[in-house]
Design a protein around this motif. Structure first.
Motif, mmCIF file in Angstrom:
data_model
loop_
_atom_site.group_PDB
_atom_site.id
_atom_site.type_symbol
_atom_site.label_atom_id
_atom_site.label_comp_id
_atom_site.label_asym_id
_atom_site.label_seq_id
_atom_site.Cartn_x
_atom_site.Cartn_y
_atom_site.Cartn_z
ATOM 1 N N UNK A 228 16.926 -0.264 1.323
ATOM 2 C CA UNK A 228 17.505 -1.332 2.122
ATOM 3 C C UNK A 228 16.693 -2.603 2.181
ATOM 4 N N UNK A 229 15.644 -2.714 1.352
ATOM 5 C CA UNK A 229 14.778 -3.882 1.414
ATOM 6 C C UNK A 229 13.894 -3.903 2.647
ATOM 7 N N UNK A 230 13.904 -2.803 3.402
ATOM 8 C CA UNK A 230 13.084 -2.750 4.625
ATOM 9 C C UNK A 230 11.601 -2.599 4.295
ATOM 10 N N UNK A 231 11.315 -2.091 3.123
ATOM 11 C CA UNK A 231 9.955 -2.063 2.582
ATOM 12 C C UNK A 231 10.002 -2.666 1.187
ATOM 13 N N UNK A 232 8.890 -3.235 0.774
ATOM 14 C CA UNK A 232 8.781 -3.811 -0.564
ATOM 15 C C UNK A 232 7.338 -3.733 -1.032
ATOM 16 N N UNK A 233 7.149 -3.771 -2.363
ATOM 17 C CA UNK A 233 5.828 -4.113 -2.843
ATOM 18 C C UNK A 233 5.556 -5.533 -2.391
ATOM 19 N N UNK A 234 4.334 -5.826 -2.071
ATOM 20 C CA UNK A 234 3.981 -7.172 -1.653
ATOM 21 C C UNK A 234 4.445 -8.187 -2.694
ATOM 22 N N UNK A 235 4.859 -9.349 -2.235
ATOM 23 C CA UNK A 235 5.240 -10.409 -3.170
ATOM 24 C C UNK A 235 4.011 -11.056 -3.805
ATOM 25 N N UNK A 236 2.821 -10.647 -3.337
ATOM 26 C CA UNK A 236 1.582 -11.235 -3.850
ATOM 27 C C UNK A 236 0.730 -10.246 -4.637
ATOM 28 N N UNK A 237 0.955 -8.932 -4.422
ATOM 29 C CA UNK A 237 0.041 -7.943 -5.002
ATOM 30 C C UNK A 237 0.761 -6.607 -5.076
ATOM 31 N N UNK A 238 0.924 -6.055 -6.284
ATOM 32 C CA UNK A 238 1.754 -4.861 -6.441
ATOM 33 C C UNK A 238 1.107 -3.585 -5.904
ATOM 34 N N UNK A 239 -0.154 -3.625 -5.509
ATOM 35 C CA UNK A 239 -0.788 -2.424 -4.965
ATOM 36 C C UNK A 239 -0.476 -2.210 -3.489
ATOM 37 N N UNK A 240 0.044 -3.225 -2.827
ATOM 38 C CA UNK A 240 0.330 -3.113 -1.399
ATOM 39 C C UNK A 240 1.808 -2.808 -1.176
ATOM 40 N N UNK A 241 2.082 -1.752 -0.405
ATOM 41 C CA UNK A 241 3.434 -1.441 0.041
ATOM 42 C C UNK A 241 3.578 -1.994 1.448
#
Length: 349
Positions: free
Chosen positions: A295-308
């Motif tokens: 649902x887009x309620x969580x995402x990989x960070x838009x700045x860093x793919x290691x952060x959920x």
């Protein structure tokens, strides 16, 4: 049961940097080391499940919460004999740098408490706690004794120590061996060296190194900011995988099949093998910055793919679903299994 404060039920999402987690049955804050030890002894004697809470930056707590007592370590302050376990880590690093002490500057901006840093051998920008730690005071819940343990006896390895994954000991105080000349430790990380305009191995004023590290972390959403959902995370969710020496050739061959033999694969020496970049693998397995979970309620960070990241209305179940998708995608694409860095409380991948 407790003589420390008034036990109450508390939503743990109010105490984690992910802003996720259900209720604790009981929630108590210990403000002094004596209170902390006394309270845990009392709870252990009663057979009560205990969850120790510092800054909440490395915890993923189930939506069901914790069916026991959460003890928040609220001890603060520092002196010539070290730093209290509950002390906000970055506030202490800032004060050390301001006092002309070097060695911690590359660990600037890391959220959480001082007592948590040796447990997982916190590291960033070429520095690890194991390189600067002198000793800790530990309350041993099995023997009931308080012991001082030297850094050499903590079994440090990449993002781990003998303390990680066990609740048999509680860190009460940490001590560091720092430079007194106002200069940083030798710069070991290429990105930081470039930002400072210096060479690998050089030493610079610790304050300059701290400023550069904070700027780099901010660009990656790794400095807490309530208004920025990219910082509603537990930092790097996955550790960089270490491939054993006898498996490196096969691993690199499989990666080359996917990305092409002419694409350089980031890799670094590590104890027992070669360390690969989890972020690099995640991106090349098809998970870009901002990749959405349920649902887009969580995402990989838009700045860093290691952060959920929690986008504001997430549940822990949402976060774990995204973590499983990323983990399984990397494994299916490259044959490399990523492992979570934060502690999972009453939940699992």
């Amino acid at each position: 049961m407790s003589t420390v404060g008034t036990p109450v039920q508390e939503a743990l999402r109010e105490h984690t940097t992910l802003r996720l987690g259900g209720p604790a049955r009981r929630f108590v804050t210990a403000s002094t080391t004596e209170e902390l030890v006394s309270l845990v002894r009392e709870l252990d004697a009663a057979g009560e499940p205990v969850l120790l809470l510092g800054g909440g930056s490395n915890l993923v707590v189930a939506d069901a919460g914790f069916a026991g007592t959460v003890v928040r370590i609220g001890t603060t302050g520092w002196d010539d004999d070290g730093v209290a376990a509950g002390q906000n880590w970055d506030d202490y690093v800032a004060a050390a740098v301001c006092a002309g002490l070097g060695g911690l500057e590359c660990l600037s901006g890391i959220p959480g408490s001082a007592g948590a840093t040796p447990i997982q051998n916190v590291g960033a920008y070429g520095c690890e706690i194991s390189q600067v730690l002198h000793s800790i005071d530990l309350y041993d819940r099995r023997s009931g004794e308080i012991r001082t343990i030297a850094a050499a006896d903590l079994g440090f390895a990449y993002r781990t120590s003998v303390l990680k994954g066990t609740d048999s000991g509680i860190v009460l105080r940490v001590r560091f061996s720092l430079h007194t000349d106002g200069l940083s430790a030798p710069i070991r990380y290429a990105e930081l060296a470039a930002a400072l305009g210096t060479e690998i191995g050089a030493r610079v004023p610790a304050a300059e190194a701290r400023e550069a590290v904070l700027a780099l972390r901010a660009r990656k959403g790794m400095v807490l900011d309530e208004a920025d959902h990219d910082t509603w995370s537990a930092g790097s969710f996955f550790t960089n995988p270490v491939v054993a020496h006898d498996q490196v050739a096969d691993a690199l061959a499989r990666i080359a099949e996917v990305v092409g033999s002419d694409v350089p694969v980031p890799r670094y020496p590590a104890d027992g093998g070669v360390k690969l970049s989890a972020a690099w693998l995640i991106e090349r397995a098809g998970f870009s910055k901002g990749y959405p979970g349920p649902g887009g309620r969580v995402r990989l960070s838009t700045k860093h793919t290691l952060a959920l990241t929690n986008r504001g209305a997430a549940t822990t179940a949402d976060l774990l679903a995204l973590a499983r998708e990323v983990r399984d995608g990397v494994r299916d694409t490259f044959g490399v299994t990523l492992r979570p860095e934060p502690l999972l409380i009453n939940c699992r991948l």
